[in-house]
Design a protein around this motif. Structure first.
Motif, PDB file in Angstrom:
ATOM      1  N   ILE A 271      34.374  50.340  35.568  1.00 32.22           N
ATOM      2  CA  ILE A 271      35.507  49.849  34.777  1.00 32.22           C
ATOM      3  C   ILE A 271      35.721  48.386  35.128  1.00 32.22           C
ATOM      4  CG2 ILE A 271      37.946  50.145  34.248  1.00 32.22           C
ATOM      5  CD1 ILE A 271      37.677  53.067  35.006  1.00 32.22           C
ATOM      6  N   TYR A 272      35.513  47.509  34.139  1.00 35.58           N
ATOM      7  CA  TYR A 272      35.575  46.066  34.366  1.00 35.58           C
ATOM      8  C   TYR A 272      36.784  45.472  33.648  1.00 35.58           C
ATOM      9  CZ  TYR A 272      34.125  41.204  34.836  1.00 35.58           C
ATOM     10  OH  TYR A 272      34.072  39.875  35.142  1.00 35.58           O
ATOM     11  N   ASN A 273      37.598  44.724  34.392  1.00 35.28           N
ATOM     12  CA  ASN A 273      38.774  44.046  33.861  1.00 35.28           C
ATOM     13  C   ASN A 273      38.366  42.623  33.482  1.00 35.28           C
ATOM     14  OD1 ASN A 273      41.192  42.505  33.593  1.00 35.28           O
ATOM     15  ND2 ASN A 273      42.295  44.008  34.833  1.00 35.28           N
ATOM     16  N   TRP A 274      38.307  42.341  32.164  1.00 33.97           N
ATOM     17  CA  TRP A 274      37.847  41.041  31.694  1.00 33.97           C
ATOM     18  C   TRP A 274      38.869  39.945  31.953  1.00 33.97           C
ATOM     19  CZ3 TRP A 274      33.041  39.893  30.181  1.00 33.97           C
ATOM     20  CH2 TRP A 274      32.187  40.957  29.903  1.00 33.97           C
ATOM     21  N   LYS A 275      40.116  40.278  32.004  1.00 36.98           N
ATOM     22  CA  LYS A 275      41.148  39.260  32.235  1.00 36.98           C
ATOM     23  C   LYS A 275      41.152  38.805  33.683  1.00 36.98           C
ATOM     24  CE  LYS A 275      46.129  38.439  31.693  1.00 36.98           C
ATOM     25  NZ  LYS A 275      47.413  39.031  31.241  1.00 36.98           N
ATOM     26  N   MET A 276      41.067  39.751  34.616  1.00 39.31           N
ATOM     27  CA  MET A 276      41.113  39.425  36.039  1.00 39.31           C
ATOM     28  C   MET A 276      39.737  39.157  36.613  1.00 39.31           C
ATOM     29  SD  MET A 276      44.304  39.525  36.321  1.00 39.31           S
ATOM     30  CE  MET A 276      44.399  39.194  38.070  1.00 39.31           C
ATOM     31  N   GLY A 277      38.681  39.620  35.925  1.00 37.71           N
ATOM     32  CA  GLY A 277      37.322  39.346  36.374  1.00 37.71           C
ATOM     33  C   GLY A 277      36.868  40.195  37.550  1.00 37.71           C
ATOM     34  N   TYR A 299      39.452  45.915  28.914  1.00 36.75           N
ATOM     35  CA  TYR A 299      38.532  46.575  29.843  1.00 36.75           C
ATOM     36  C   TYR A 299      37.260  46.999  29.115  1.00 36.75           C
ATOM     37  CZ  TYR A 299      42.574  47.018  32.965  1.00 36.75           C
ATOM     38  OH  TYR A 299      43.652  46.760  33.763  1.00 36.75           O
ATOM     39  N   SER A 300      36.156  47.053  29.880  1.00 37.39           N
ATOM     40  CA  SER A 300      34.934  47.692  29.408  1.00 37.39           C
ATOM     41  C   SER A 300      34.616  48.863  30.332  1.00 37.39           C
ATOM     42  CB  SER A 300      33.767  46.697  29.382  1.00 37.39           C
ATOM     43  OG  SER A 300      33.469  46.224  30.688  1.00 37.39           O
ATOM     44  N   GLY A 326      41.796  47.568  25.019  1.00 36.97           N
ATOM     45  CA  GLY A 326      42.769  46.588  25.470  1.00 36.97           C
ATOM     46  C   GLY A 326      42.862  45.406  24.517  1.00 36.97           C
ATOM     47  N   LYS A 327      43.653  44.386  24.880  1.00 38.29           N
ATOM     48  CA  LYS A 327      43.975  43.291  23.970  1.00 38.29           C
ATOM     49  C   LYS A 327      43.098  42.064  24.172  1.00 38.29           C
ATOM     50  CE  LYS A 327      48.840  44.613  23.462  1.00 38.29           C
ATOM     51  NZ  LYS A 327      50.258  44.165  23.600  1.00 38.29           N
ATOM     52  N   ASN A 328      42.740  41.757  25.397  1.00 38.15           N
ATOM     53  CA  ASN A 328      41.990  40.532  25.646  1.00 38.15           C
ATOM     54  C   ASN A 328      40.558  40.668  25.168  1.00 38.15           C
ATOM     55  OD1 ASN A 328      44.132  39.221  26.870  1.00 38.15           O
ATOM     56  ND2 ASN A 328      43.697  40.194  28.839  1.00 38.15           N
ATOM     57  N   GLN A 329      39.989  39.590  24.693  1.00 38.95           N
ATOM     58  CA  GLN A 329      38.596  39.568  24.287  1.00 38.95           C
ATOM     59  C   GLN A 329      37.720  39.344  25.511  1.00 38.95           C
ATOM     60  OE1 GLN A 329      37.430  40.245  21.323  1.00 38.95           O
ATOM     61  NE2 GLN A 329      39.506  40.573  20.547  1.00 38.95           N
ATOM     62  N   PRO A 330      36.543  39.956  25.537  1.00 39.47           N
ATOM     63  CA  PRO A 330      35.649  39.730  26.682  1.00 39.47           C
ATOM     64  C   PRO A 330      35.214  38.282  26.760  1.00 39.47           C
ATOM     65  CG  PRO A 330      34.501  40.895  24.937  1.00 39.47           C
ATOM     66  CD  PRO A 330      35.944  40.864  24.547  1.00 39.47           C
ATOM     67  N   ARG A 331      35.107  37.784  27.962  1.00 34.57           N
ATOM     68  CA  ARG A 331      34.712  36.403  28.190  1.00 34.57           C
ATOM     69  C   ARG A 331      33.223  36.247  27.928  1.00 34.57           C
ATOM     70  NH1 ARG A 331      36.525  34.199  33.832  1.00 34.57           N
ATOM     71  NH2 ARG A 331      38.516  34.727  32.859  1.00 34.57           N
TER      72      ARG A 331
END
Length: 427
Positions: A271-277, A299-300, A326-331
């Motif tokens: 489980i990867y948090n794209w916002k926090m990295g 998240y992915s 989730g809401k944020n787009q992956p970096r």
């Protein structure tokens, strides 16, 4: 203490009693003779057939058995009533075994001398055989198995060496037809798209045999035995779904395509948090997983599977395709480059500003570029202070009888000061 002495002496007494009974049997004319015509024959890849015959001078007896000891490549001891035996073992370093007759008579045991036989190691130059052999079994949806193997050429193998791979599974033997090569054109990999390997079988051995040839050098063959389940790569989990209710993440999936029971499998979630990295690796043996997350982040989620150790652990499966929630787009890589350029630009500006400040301070450029502005004087204040000082000095020098006149002069002084101020303002 006495008990320990008895325990240590008991095996010695037992052995002495058995030897005495054996000698007693021999004195009664009962002899145990070693087998004859003991031979070793290579019957298949990495398989040896051991054969012998009872000694013709040995009296027939239903209690006769044979002790068999495999000495190389790995030591093994067993007994049998048959006059033949088959053993699976790697043979590139040779094979040796020995056998003897064993007779039971009236609760006594008597043994013959050993008879030994050997198989020489196959010819070949030192360090020409393959190294770093590894194999993986892949199971398809239709429950068929493919086999992939890779290896390295021997350290002293010539550039024209040609390697050939064979695999054996039970009684089936097959030669590879699809090779991958190194820069010298030597075979260093093999792929069997379809094999006789049956997925889900336990305690089965896959035998790999690789030999070779060269114009000027004899290539030494190499063999290795693989436990089927130990080299099987597990398939990824199926039908993975993710859902989010408020801040509760729920992941569900189905077991991989396999002939094993679903209780055999364990799973890892990435489980990867794209916002926090950052990422979390979580383990479970269930088919669902619930986790409280920050619902403002994106998240992915990926999952992979393997069999547990008590169920013939294999290779971990590949990760499933990532699912996002989730809401944020992956970096993306482009975003990463933009952040890198921005950080470098800020660092450059700060370094330049620091350098300019140091130069200006060293050569006093600030005082030259920006000289100080002089402060204007206040004429009215200075005039008032000078005249008041003179008048006060005059007053203090007169006697007490002149106090009245001093006040009169002070009044005239104020009038004079006022008229002087008006004149200065007009001018």
């Amino acid at each position: 203490m006495a008990m320990a002495i008895v325990v240590s002496i008991f095996p010695v007494l037992l052995w002495t009693m058995m030897a005495f009974q054996a000698n007693l049997l021999q004195t009664k004319g009962i002899q145990v003779l070693p087998p004859v015509n003991f031979t070793l024959t290579v019957s298949a890849l990495a398989e040896v057939l051991l054969q012998w015959k009872p000694n013709p001078d040995q009296e027939k007896n239903d209690t006769v058995k044979y002790d068999v000891e495999i000495m190389t490549p790995e030591q093994e001891m067993y007994d049998t009533k048959k006059t033949c035996s088959t053993r699976t073992a790697v043979l590139h370093n040779g094979f040796s075994a020995r056998i003897r007759t064993l007779l039971h008579y009236n609760n006594s045991e008597i043994k013959s001398n050993w008879v030994t036989a050997k198989l020489k190691a196959p010819p070949g130059a030192v360090e020409t055989s393959v190294t770093n052999l590894s194999c993986v079994i892949y199971t398809a949806i239709n429950n068929t198995a493919s086999l992939h193997c890779t290896w390295l050429a021997g350290k002293t193998a010539p550039e024209d060496a040609k390697y050939f791979l064979f695999y054996r599974y039970n009684s089936y033997t097959e030669e590879c037809q699809e090779y991958s090569k190194d820069k010298w054109g030597r075979n260093i990999g093999c792929r069997f798209s379809n094999t006789y390997i049956k997925p889900g079988e336990t305690d089965q051995v896959v035998i790999i045999h690789i030999n070779g040839s060269s114009k000027d050098t004899a290539i030494k063959p190499f063999e290795e035995l693989f436990n089927q389940n130990a080299i099987e790569k597990v398939n990824p989990p199926r039908k993975v779904t993710v859902s989010l209710k408020q801040n509760n993440l729920l992941v569900k999936w189905e077991m991989p395509v396999s002939s094993f029971l679903e209780e055999c499998f364990e799973y890892e979630l990435n489980i990867y948090n794209w916002k926090m990295g950052y990422k979390q690796i979580l383990e479970t043996t269930l088919h669902s997983f619930s986790l409280t997350i920050d619902d403002t982040c994106r998240y992915s989620i990926q999952i992979r599977a393997n069999r547990q150790s008590w169920c013939d652990e294999g290779f971990w499966s590949d990760w499933t395709e990532p699912l996002y929630i989730g809401k944020n787009q992956p970096r993306t890589p482009i975003d990463f480059k933009a952040y890198t350029v921005l950080i470098m630009l800020i660092a450059s500006i700060c370094s330049m500003a620091l350098l300019i400040a140091i130069i200006c301070r060293k050569y006093h450029l600030w005082s030259r570029l920006f000289p100080p502005i002089p402060t204007p004087q206040n004429g009215f204040k200075n005039l008032f202070l000078n005249k008041s000082y003179q008048r006060a000095h005059t007053c203090t020098s007169e006697t007490e009888t002149e106090v009245g006149s001093c006040f009169e002069d002070l009044g005239s002084y104020v009038e004079d000061v006022y008229s002087d101020v008006l004149e200065d303002s007009v001018i």
